[in-house]
Scaffold this motif. Sequence first.
Motif, short mmCIF file in Angstrom:
data_model
loop_
_atom_site.label_atom_id
_atom_site.label_comp_id
_atom_site.label_asym_id
_atom_site.label_seq_id
_atom_site.Cartn_x
_atom_site.Cartn_y
_atom_site.Cartn_z
N MET A 82 0.84 -1.20 0.00
CA MET A 82 0.00 0.00 0.00
C MET A 82 0.87 1.26 0.00
O MET A 82 1.95 1.28 0.60
CB MET A 82 -0.91 0.01 1.24
N THR A 83 0.39 2.32 -0.65
CA THR A 83 1.15 3.55 -0.72
C THR A 83 1.39 4.13 0.67
O THR A 83 2.47 4.63 0.98
CB THR A 83 0.41 4.58 -1.60
N ASP A 84 0.37 4.07 1.57
CA ASP A 84 0.54 4.61 2.92
C ASP A 84 1.66 3.90 3.66
O ASP A 84 2.45 4.52 4.36
CB ASP A 84 -0.76 4.48 3.71
N GLU B 100 3.08 6.89 -5.66
CA GLU B 100 4.07 5.97 -6.21
C GLU B 100 3.69 5.67 -7.65
O GLU B 100 2.59 5.20 -7.92
CB GLU B 100 4.11 4.66 -5.41
N LEU B 101 4.58 5.96 -8.59
CA LEU B 101 4.32 5.68 -9.99
C LEU B 101 4.83 4.29 -10.31
O LEU B 101 5.99 3.97 -10.08
CB LEU B 101 5.01 6.73 -10.88
N ALA C 272 0.11 3.70 -7.90
CA ALA C 272 -0.16 2.41 -7.26
C ALA C 272 -1.64 2.19 -7.00
O ALA C 272 -2.08 1.05 -6.76
CB ALA C 272 0.62 2.31 -5.94
N GLN C 273 -2.42 3.27 -7.06
CA GLN C 273 -3.86 3.15 -6.87
C GLN C 273 -4.61 2.98 -8.18
O GLN C 273 -5.84 2.94 -8.21
CB GLN C 273 -4.39 4.39 -6.13
N GLY C 274 -3.87 2.91 -9.29
CA GLY C 274 -4.49 2.72 -10.60
C GLY C 274 -4.92 4.01 -11.27
O GLY C 274 -5.56 3.97 -12.33
N GLU D 192 -5.10 16.51 -9.12
CA GLU D 192 -6.47 16.00 -8.98
C GLU D 192 -7.13 15.89 -10.33
O GLU D 192 -7.96 14.99 -10.58
CB GLU D 192 -7.29 16.91 -8.06
N GLY D 193 -6.78 16.79 -11.25
CA GLY D 193 -7.35 16.77 -12.59
C GLY D 193 -6.67 15.78 -13.52
O GLY D 193 -7.09 15.63 -14.67
N GLY D 194 -5.59 15.13 -13.04
CA GLY D 194 -4.91 14.13 -13.86
C GLY D 194 -3.67 14.63 -14.57
O GLY D 194 -3.25 14.03 -15.56
N LEU D 195 -3.05 15.71 -14.05
CA LEU D 195 -1.87 16.29 -14.69
C LEU D 195 -0.76 16.45 -13.66
O LEU D 195 -0.95 17.06 -12.61
CB LEU D 195 -2.21 17.65 -15.30
#
Length: 432
Positions: free
Chosen positions: A1-3, A26-27, A38-40, A385-388
């Motif tokens: 998990m990222t946390d 995490e990429l 890591a969360q997709g 948050e917008g994907g950038l």
Amino acid sequence: MTDDLLARHRAVLPSWMPLYYAEPIELVSGSGRRVTDAQGRSYLDFFGGVLTNMIGYDIPEIREAVERQLATGIVHTSTLYLIRRQVELAEKIAHHSGIPDARVFFTNSGTEANEAALLVATNHRRSHQILAVRNSYHGRSYAAMGVTGNRNWSASGLNPLQVAWLHSGDRVRGMLARLGEDEQVDAAVEDLREVLATQTAGDVAALIAEPIQGVGGFVHPPDGLFAGWKKVLDEHGILFIADEVQTGWGRTGEHFWGYQAHGVTPDLLTFAKGIGNGFVLAGVVGRAEVLESVPAISFSTFGGNPISTAAGNAVLDYVLEHDLQANAARVGAILADGLRSAVGGLDCVAEVRGKGLMLGVEFVRRGSSEPDPGLTNRVFEAAREGGLLTGKGGLHGNVLRMGPPLTLTEEEAREGLAILVDAIRSAAGVAA
């Protein structure tokens, strides 16, 4: 998990290594100009590992070149043996450097490249006096930090060099900011003459300068300033080092190297980041007369190793064969023009600046030139948050930095532009 990974990171890595975002990511995979965490969650990447993933992610030509070298079983030999890929890449870099009778020395990072350039210059001139530029960044070793003019990145006051400082090209604040371009060049040249006369013993080794200041927030002087400086330098026999760690390989769109916008040729040129597209590769290229000034044996254990130079050859070939310099100019104009049109008039935006695919937006408190790092961070988080994915920088931490892969498409540029404009207007409380 990222946390869990974040907790483990904090338990074993130093706190002075920053992590981006309030909730670090995490990429785990990438393709083209997009990465997945890591969360997709997928993101369009406008920062490219700090301008390092210059061609993008999972590029077949680069992967295949590295795999061919891996298949030989030779990952490392040291430079005590001939390395075919190293010689091939050095030939290409020497040819494209614009420097006559050039020699190339490979290192692992931009810091080491600049350190090598300083070593060569100080030996050639038999002087430890260096001219550097305010707001600059040249690396994290002692000498490189010594010529870094940004207190946020100067982790030590120890310095093996005697440094005198010149004005930067900042057009938002500072003594030269209110001048027109021609006047700024004239004032900067006059300042150089005064610095030489008052702050040095006369036998200065070199001036080191970035055509566009990377960590400094993509600040850059008017075209032609380096030519004005170099005329003065040549009068005194002082060398000119162009730090092209971030500006090289066509990123500015208008030229292959940033220095070419000024109509001069440096004595030494440093490179790193994009040439390896993520593989560890950097170096310095310079006139043979200068680069041969090292009076003892010196080498870099991993510099120019077979794997990295296999990647470097593939990267440089790709840049040239696909004319990525022209793409940087074309796609960068979409971003720059779009930002200036959509948000350039906001009273919280001091400047949209840069060249090609090296662009910055500086944020200030409304109606002033006072830096606003808080707003910058809100835009930074909103863009994610917008994907950038973007970067941050500047002396005051109030500049949003963009250095996408040079393969960015026009469609992706417009997609990222829309996300960024929304993020800026939202963070600034401006109605859509």
